[in-house]
Design an enzyme around this catalytic site. Structure first.
Site, PDB file in Angstrom:
ATOM      1  N   ASP A 171     -26.499  -1.198 -16.992  1.00  0.00           N
ATOM      2  CA  ASP A 171     -26.861  -2.594 -17.192  1.00  0.00           C
ATOM      3  C   ASP A 171     -27.660  -2.662 -18.498  1.00  0.00           C
ATOM      4  O   ASP A 171     -28.076  -1.637 -19.034  1.00  0.00           O
ATOM      5  CB  ASP A 171     -27.686  -3.071 -15.995  1.00  0.00           C
ATOM      6  CG  ASP A 171     -28.247  -4.458 -16.172  1.00  0.00           C
ATOM      7  OD1 ASP A 171     -27.482  -5.366 -16.504  1.00  0.00           O
ATOM      8  OD2 ASP A 171     -29.479  -4.624 -15.999  1.00  0.00           O
ATOM      9  N   ASP A 189     -30.247  -5.750 -19.689  1.00  0.00           N
ATOM     10  CA  ASP A 189     -31.588  -6.319 -19.570  1.00  0.00           C
ATOM     11  C   ASP A 189     -32.363  -5.649 -18.440  1.00  0.00           C
ATOM     12  O   ASP A 189     -31.920  -5.643 -17.289  1.00  0.00           O
ATOM     13  CB  ASP A 189     -31.498  -7.825 -19.299  1.00  0.00           C
ATOM     14  CG  ASP A 189     -30.747  -8.568 -20.390  1.00  0.00           C
ATOM     15  OD1 ASP A 189     -31.244  -8.593 -21.521  1.00  0.00           O
ATOM     16  OD2 ASP A 189     -29.658  -9.095 -20.106  1.00  0.00           O
ATOM     17  N   ASP A 229     -31.056  -2.233 -12.624  1.00  0.00           N
ATOM     18  CA  ASP A 229     -32.453  -2.473 -12.240  1.00  0.00           C
ATOM     19  C   ASP A 229     -32.608  -3.503 -11.147  1.00  0.00           C
ATOM     20  O   ASP A 229     -33.737  -3.820 -10.766  1.00  0.00           O
ATOM     21  CB  ASP A 229     -33.262  -2.912 -13.465  1.00  0.00           C
ATOM     22  CG  ASP A 229     -32.889  -4.326 -13.914  1.00  0.00           C
ATOM     23  OD1 ASP A 229     -31.694  -4.603 -14.075  1.00  0.00           O
ATOM     24  OD2 ASP A 229     -33.805  -5.148 -14.095  1.00  0.00           O
TER      25      ASP A 229
END
Length: 227
Positions: free
Chosen positions: A12, A14, A171
């Site tokens: 991922d 961000d 995250d």
């Protein structure tokens, strides 16, 4: 020879490979100010990131007053114009991520990005960070007609980076749901933008430091075989 059995590692963006929240929060607040709304704090913005920039605006509007489709359509071009002009003013890679990516590539592992950020913005940020040569594939939230947690973007990122055994590093609950839907292990980075404790995300493993990623990948394989 590498002892890592994964042919590709998909990240991922961000909150996983880079702390992008300061620039995203500034873009959101620019749009909110244009509509007469209060600014959201950086901590508020961090909890809103992960579903794409349009969802970020929707959550910002909901947090500061009324939200409807017309307001989102009005504010979105303002947010994106500001963000694309200031995409890397304060964004920083997480400590150790570049060294981890270099070690993985040295061991023959392909790297990819799978993000809900628009693909053009993701590529612009990758360029600003000097990461153009690091990724075999970049799949954004608008690359397909669906975005994470639908597994299709992750499957495309894996295919474009060479196929075979893969793992997703993310995250958030969105990332871990995507990994489960695609049938691949999901490693959660503990210092990203999760909206709940990391032990509630359903990850295969938790990563606290990027200098532990290579070792964790071999452990993940063992867990996958035992399961």
């Amino acid at each position: 020879m590498s002892d890592i059995v994964f042919r590709s590692v998909v990240f991922d963006l961000d909150g996983t490979v880079a702390d992008t929240a300061p620039d995203l929060a500034a873009a959101l607040n620019c749009a909110l100010a244009a509509m007469g709304r209060r600014a959201v704090s950086l901590s508020e913005a961090r909890r809103m990131i992960g579903h794409g920039t349009k969802a970020l605006l929707r959550q910002g509007l909901e947090a500061t007053g009324r939200c409807d489709k017309a307001l989102i359509e009005r504010g979105y071009p303002i947010l994106m114009s500001y963000y694309d002009d200031h995409i890397c003013d304060f964004t920083q890679p997480y400590e150790g991520i570049e060294q981890a990516m270099d070690e993985l590539k040295m061991r023959g592992v392909s790297l990819a990005l799978c993000t809900n950020k628009p693909a053009a913005s993701a590529r612009r940020l990758v360029d600003a960070l000097g990461w153009q040569a690091r990724f075999a594939a970049i799949v954004g939230g608008d690359t397909l007609t669906v975005s994470k947690p639908d597994p299709a973007p992750l499957r495309l990122a894996i295919e474009q980076s060479g196929g075979g055994a893969a793992v997703l590093v993310g995250d958030s609950i969105v990332d871990m749901a995507t990994a489960r839907a695609a049938g691949v292990p999901g490693i959660v980075f503990a210092h990203g933008y999760a909206d709940r404790p990391v032990d509630q995300l359903g990850a295969t493993a938790v990563l606290h430091r990027y200098d532990a990623l290579v070792d964790l990948l071999t452990q993940t394989l063992t867990v996958a075989k035992l399961d």
